[in-house]
Write a protein that holds these residues in place. Structure first.
Motif, PDB file in Angstrom:
ATOM      1  N   VAL A 106       0.848  -1.090   0.031  1.00 22.47           N
ATOM      2  CA  VAL A 106      -0.014   0.009   0.041  1.00 22.47           C
ATOM      3  C   VAL A 106       0.929   1.221  -0.054  1.00 22.47           C
ATOM      4  N   PRO A 107       0.646   2.144  -1.016  1.00 22.95           N
ATOM      5  CA  PRO A 107       1.770   3.223  -1.104  1.00 22.95           C
ATOM      6  C   PRO A 107       1.400   4.333   0.088  1.00 22.95           C
ATOM      7  N   LYS A 108       2.528   4.809   0.643  1.00 27.80           N
ATOM      8  CA  LYS A 108       2.721   5.397   1.854  1.00 27.80           C
ATOM      9  C   LYS A 108       2.480   7.149   1.404  1.00 27.80           C
ATOM     10  N   VAL A 109       1.839   7.766   2.190  1.00 28.07           N
ATOM     11  CA  VAL A 109       1.753   9.103   1.907  1.00 28.07           C
ATOM     12  C   VAL A 109       3.064   9.975   2.167  1.00 28.07           C
ATOM     13  N   PRO A 110       3.515  10.676   1.350  1.00 26.28           N
ATOM     14  CA  PRO A 110       5.004  11.233   1.478  1.00 26.28           C
ATOM     15  C   PRO A 110       4.914  11.993   2.601  1.00 26.28           C
ATOM     16  N   GLU A 111       5.727  12.350   3.207  1.00 25.74           N
ATOM     17  CA  GLU A 111       6.053  13.362   4.498  1.00 25.74           C
ATOM     18  C   GLU A 111       5.632  14.711   4.289  1.00 25.74           C
ATOM     19  N   HIS A 112       5.775  15.272   3.065  1.00 27.75           N
ATOM     20  CA  HIS A 112       5.568  16.508   2.538  1.00 27.75           C
ATOM     21  C   HIS A 112       4.163  16.608   2.588  1.00 27.75           C
ATOM     22  N   VAL A 113       3.546  15.754   2.105  1.00 30.97           N
ATOM     23  CA  VAL A 113       2.046  15.813   1.797  1.00 30.97           C
ATOM     24  C   VAL A 113       1.395  15.856   3.130  1.00 30.97           C
ATOM     25  N   LEU A 114       1.835  15.172   4.306  1.00 31.84           N
ATOM     26  CA  LEU A 114       1.243  15.063   5.393  1.00 31.84           C
ATOM     27  C   LEU A 114       1.398  16.381   5.885  1.00 31.84           C
ATOM     28  N   ARG A 115       2.540  17.110   5.921  1.00 28.89           N
ATOM     29  CA  ARG A 115       2.894  18.396   6.417  1.00 28.89           C
ATOM     30  C   ARG A 115       1.946  19.398   5.887  1.00 28.89           C
ATOM     31  N   ALA A 116       1.876  19.175   4.378  1.00 28.35           N
ATOM     32  CA  ALA A 116       0.887  20.408   3.909  1.00 28.35           C
ATOM     33  C   ALA A 116      -0.591  20.200   4.293  1.00 28.35           C
ATOM     34  N   GLN A 117      -0.833  19.125   4.402  1.00 25.83           N
ATOM     35  CA  GLN A 117      -2.268  18.873   4.963  1.00 25.83           C
ATOM     36  C   GLN A 117      -2.544  19.360   6.396  1.00 25.83           C
ATOM     37  N   GLU A 118      -1.531  19.122   7.191  1.00 23.10           N
ATOM     38  CA  GLU A 118      -1.674  19.818   8.507  1.00 23.10           C
ATOM     39  C   GLU A 118      -1.461  21.241   8.697  1.00 23.10           C
ATOM     40  N   TYR A 119      -0.714  21.908   7.608  1.00 20.50           N
ATOM     41  CA  TYR A 119      -0.750  23.310   7.458  1.00 20.50           C
ATOM     42  C   TYR A 119      -2.044  24.089   7.014  1.00 20.50           C
ATOM     43  N   ILE A 120      -2.409  23.295   5.923  1.00 21.55           N
ATOM     44  CA  ILE A 120      -3.765  23.631   5.430  1.00 21.55           C
ATOM     45  C   ILE A 120      -5.025  23.771   6.417  1.00 21.55           C
ATOM     46  N   ALA A 121      -5.271  22.659   7.206  1.00 20.66           N
ATOM     47  CA  ALA A 121      -5.982  22.469   8.252  1.00 20.66           C
ATOM     48  C   ALA A 121      -5.832  23.551   9.471  1.00 20.66           C
ATOM     49  N   SER A 122      -4.672  23.726   9.749  1.00 19.52           N
ATOM     50  CA  SER A 122      -4.515  24.878  10.817  1.00 19.52           C
ATOM     51  C   SER A 122      -4.543  26.329  10.429  1.00 19.52           C
ATOM     52  N   HIS A 123      -4.528  26.687   9.142  1.00 20.40           N
ATOM     53  CA  HIS A 123      -4.601  27.943   8.619  1.00 20.40           C
ATOM     54  C   HIS A 123      -6.077  28.134   8.156  1.00 20.40           C
ATOM     55  N   THR A 124      -6.601  29.406   8.420  1.00 21.09           N
ATOM     56  CA  THR A 124      -8.117  29.699   7.701  1.00 21.09           C
ATOM     57  C   THR A 124      -7.769  30.154   6.558  1.00 21.09           C
ATOM     58  N   PRO A 125      -8.305  29.611   5.461  1.00 26.56           N
ATOM     59  CA  PRO A 125      -8.358  29.957   4.056  1.00 26.56           C
ATOM     60  C   PRO A 125      -8.538  31.485   3.711  1.00 26.56           C
ATOM     61  N   PHE A 126      -7.815  32.004   2.864  1.00 23.25           N
ATOM     62  CA  PHE A 126      -7.904  33.487   2.554  1.00 23.25           C
ATOM     63  C   PHE A 126      -9.418  34.029   2.294  1.00 23.25           C
ATOM     64  N   VAL A 127     -10.185  33.148   1.465  1.00 24.47           N
ATOM     65  CA  VAL A 127     -11.656  33.517   1.184  1.00 24.47           C
ATOM     66  C   VAL A 127     -12.414  33.502   2.305  1.00 24.47           C
ATOM     67  N   GLN A 128     -12.344  32.844   3.456  1.00 23.26           N
ATOM     68  CA  GLN A 128     -13.076  32.648   4.523  1.00 23.26           C
ATOM     69  C   GLN A 128     -12.600  33.789   5.183  1.00 23.26           C
ATOM     70  N   ALA A 129     -11.306  34.357   5.643  1.00 24.67           N
ATOM     71  CA  ALA A 129     -10.828  35.240   6.142  1.00 24.67           C
ATOM     72  C   ALA A 129     -11.547  36.465   5.575  1.00 24.67           C
ATOM     73  N   ALA A 130     -11.357  36.670   4.384  1.00 21.98           N
ATOM     74  CA  ALA A 130     -11.976  38.060   3.751  1.00 21.98           C
ATOM     75  C   ALA A 130     -13.361  38.209   3.918  1.00 21.98           C
ATOM     76  N   ALA A 131     -13.972  37.010   4.085  1.00 19.74           N
ATOM     77  CA  ALA A 131     -15.698  37.286   4.074  1.00 19.74           C
ATOM     78  C   ALA A 131     -15.865  37.614   5.537  1.00 19.74           C
ATOM     79  N   LYS A 132     -15.058  37.189   6.499  1.00 21.14           N
ATOM     80  CA  LYS A 132     -15.299  37.612   7.983  1.00 21.14           C
ATOM     81  C   LYS A 132     -15.177  39.081   8.180  1.00 21.14           C
ATOM     82  N   LYS A 133     -14.307  39.704   7.294  1.00 19.10           N
ATOM     83  CA  LYS A 133     -14.030  41.179   7.421  1.00 19.10           C
ATOM     84  C   LYS A 133     -15.365  41.940   6.903  1.00 19.10           C
ATOM     85  N   PHE A 134     -16.216  41.372   5.976  1.00 14.80           N
ATOM     86  CA  PHE A 134     -17.208  42.237   5.426  1.00 14.80           C
ATOM     87  C   PHE A 134     -18.249  41.871   6.029  1.00 14.80           C
TER      88      PHE A 134
END
Length: 134
Positions: A106-134
Protein backbone atom coordinates in the motif's frame (compact mmCIF):
# COMPACT_ATOMS: atom_id res chain seq x y z
CA UNK A 1 -23.63 0.84 -41.78
CA UNK A 2 -25.41 -0.49 -38.68
CA UNK A 3 -25.27 -3.97 -40.17
CA UNK A 4 -21.47 -3.76 -40.49
CA UNK A 5 -21.11 -2.66 -36.86
CA UNK A 6 -23.35 -5.49 -35.63
CA UNK A 7 -21.46 -7.95 -37.82
CA UNK A 8 -18.09 -6.73 -36.50
CA UNK A 9 -19.25 -7.07 -32.89
CA UNK A 10 -20.62 -10.56 -33.58
CA UNK A 11 -17.33 -11.66 -35.18
CA UNK A 12 -15.33 -10.19 -32.28
CA UNK A 13 -17.47 -12.02 -29.72
CA UNK A 14 -17.28 -15.30 -31.63
CA UNK A 15 -13.49 -15.13 -31.95
CA UNK A 16 -12.82 -14.00 -28.36
CA UNK A 17 -10.75 -16.42 -26.29
CA UNK A 18 -12.83 -17.18 -23.22
CA UNK A 19 -11.20 -20.50 -22.43
CA UNK A 20 -9.61 -19.01 -19.30
CA UNK A 21 -13.10 -18.39 -17.94
CA UNK A 22 -14.67 -21.77 -18.64
CA UNK A 23 -11.78 -24.16 -18.02
CA UNK A 24 -11.54 -25.97 -14.67
CA UNK A 25 -8.00 -24.59 -14.12
CA UNK A 26 -9.54 -21.42 -12.78
CA UNK A 27 -11.92 -23.10 -10.37
CA UNK A 28 -10.25 -22.72 -6.99
CA UNK A 29 -11.38 -24.99 -4.17
CA UNK A 30 -12.08 -23.60 -0.71
CA UNK A 31 -9.84 -25.52 1.70
CA UNK A 32 -11.20 -24.07 4.97
CA UNK A 33 -14.15 -21.85 5.72
CA UNK A 34 -16.01 -20.72 8.79
CA UNK A 35 -18.52 -18.03 9.69
CA UNK A 36 -19.90 -17.16 13.08
CA UNK A 37 -22.35 -14.43 13.98
CA UNK A 38 -23.49 -13.31 17.39
CA UNK A 39 -27.12 -14.23 18.06
CA UNK A 40 -27.98 -10.67 19.03
CA UNK A 41 -26.69 -9.34 15.68
CA UNK A 42 -23.88 -7.26 17.19
CA UNK A 43 -20.98 -8.92 15.44
CA UNK A 44 -19.52 -11.60 13.24
CA UNK A 45 -16.27 -13.22 12.20
CA UNK A 46 -15.31 -15.25 9.19
CA UNK A 47 -12.25 -16.85 7.70
CA UNK A 48 -11.45 -18.86 4.63
CA UNK A 49 -8.50 -20.37 2.84
CA UNK A 50 -8.57 -21.09 -0.87
CA UNK A 51 -6.62 -23.78 -2.68
CA UNK A 52 -4.51 -21.15 -4.48
CA UNK A 53 -3.10 -19.79 -1.19
CA UNK A 54 -5.46 -16.87 -0.60
CA UNK A 55 -6.32 -16.53 3.09
CA UNK A 56 -8.77 -13.98 4.49
CA UNK A 57 -10.08 -13.28 7.97
CA UNK A 58 -12.40 -10.56 9.25
CA UNK A 59 -14.19 -9.63 12.44
CA UNK A 60 -17.06 -7.20 12.71
CA UNK A 61 -18.47 -5.52 15.80
CA UNK A 62 -21.40 -3.14 16.11
CA UNK A 63 -20.32 -0.24 18.31
CA UNK A 64 -23.07 1.44 20.38
CA UNK A 65 -25.69 -1.09 19.21
CA UNK A 66 -28.61 0.33 21.17
CA UNK A 67 -28.25 3.93 20.06
CA UNK A 68 -28.91 6.01 16.97
CA UNK A 69 -25.13 6.31 16.53
CA UNK A 70 -24.59 2.57 16.02
CA UNK A 71 -21.68 1.86 13.68
CA UNK A 72 -20.09 -1.27 12.33
CA UNK A 73 -16.33 -1.71 12.69
CA UNK A 74 -14.69 -4.42 10.61
CA UNK A 75 -11.06 -5.45 10.98
CA UNK A 76 -9.38 -8.06 8.89
CA UNK A 77 -6.52 -9.21 6.76
CA UNK A 78 -5.88 -10.84 3.41
CA UNK A 79 -2.79 -12.83 2.42
CA UNK A 80 -1.91 -14.00 -1.07
CA UNK A 81 0.97 -14.31 -3.51
CA UNK A 82 1.10 -11.80 -6.35
CA UNK A 83 1.62 -13.07 -9.92
CA UNK A 84 5.31 -12.05 -9.73
CA UNK A 85 5.78 -14.27 -6.64
CA UNK A 86 5.74 -11.48 -4.05
CA UNK A 87 3.85 -12.36 -0.86
CA UNK A 88 1.22 -9.71 -0.11
CA UNK A 89 -0.37 -9.08 3.28
CA UNK A 90 -3.09 -6.48 3.64
CA UNK A 91 -4.49 -5.45 7.01
CA UNK A 92 -7.49 -3.17 7.22
CA UNK A 93 -10.00 -1.53 9.49
CA UNK A 94 -13.26 -0.07 8.25
CA UNK A 95 -15.33 2.07 10.60
CA UNK A 96 -16.89 5.51 10.89
CA UNK A 97 -13.49 6.99 9.90
CA UNK A 98 -13.54 5.08 6.58
CA UNK A 99 -11.50 2.27 5.09
CA UNK A 100 -7.91 2.25 6.37
CA UNK A 101 -5.64 -0.33 4.72
CA UNK A 102 -2.04 -1.04 5.69
CA UNK A 103 0.48 -3.32 4.09
CA UNK A 104 3.86 -3.37 2.42
CA UNK A 105 2.34 -2.86 -1.03
CA UNK A 106 0.00 0.00 0.00
CA UNK A 107 1.60 3.31 -1.02
CA UNK A 108 2.63 5.55 1.85
CA UNK A 109 1.64 9.22 1.86
CA UNK A 110 4.85 11.25 1.54
CA UNK A 111 5.88 13.28 4.60
CA UNK A 112 5.69 16.61 2.72
CA UNK A 113 2.05 15.90 1.81
CA UNK A 114 1.19 15.17 5.45
CA UNK A 115 2.88 18.42 6.51
CA UNK A 116 0.97 20.33 3.83
CA UNK A 117 -2.33 18.85 5.00
CA UNK A 118 -1.57 19.84 8.59
CA UNK A 119 -0.66 23.35 7.48
CA UNK A 120 -3.84 23.73 5.45
CA UNK A 121 -5.99 22.44 8.31
CA UNK A 122 -4.42 24.84 10.81
CA UNK A 123 -4.74 28.00 8.66
CA UNK A 124 -7.96 29.74 7.74
CA UNK A 125 -8.39 29.93 3.98
CA UNK A 126 -8.00 33.45 2.55
CA UNK A 127 -11.55 33.52 1.16
CA UNK A 128 -13.09 32.71 4.55
CA UNK A 129 -10.87 35.26 6.30
CA UNK A 130 -11.81 37.96 3.78
CA UNK A 131 -15.52 37.15 4.07
CA UNK A 132 -15.39 37.59 7.85
CA UNK A 133 -14.07 41.16 7.43
CA UNK A 134 -17.17 42.21 5.49
Amino acid sequence: MKFLIVLAVAVACASADVSHIVTPDYQVPIVKSNFDSKPDGTGFNYAYEAGNGIVQEAQGVVKNPNSEAATLEVTGNVKYTAPDGTPVELYYIANEAGYQPTGSHVPKVPEHVLRAQEYIASHTPFVQAAAKKF
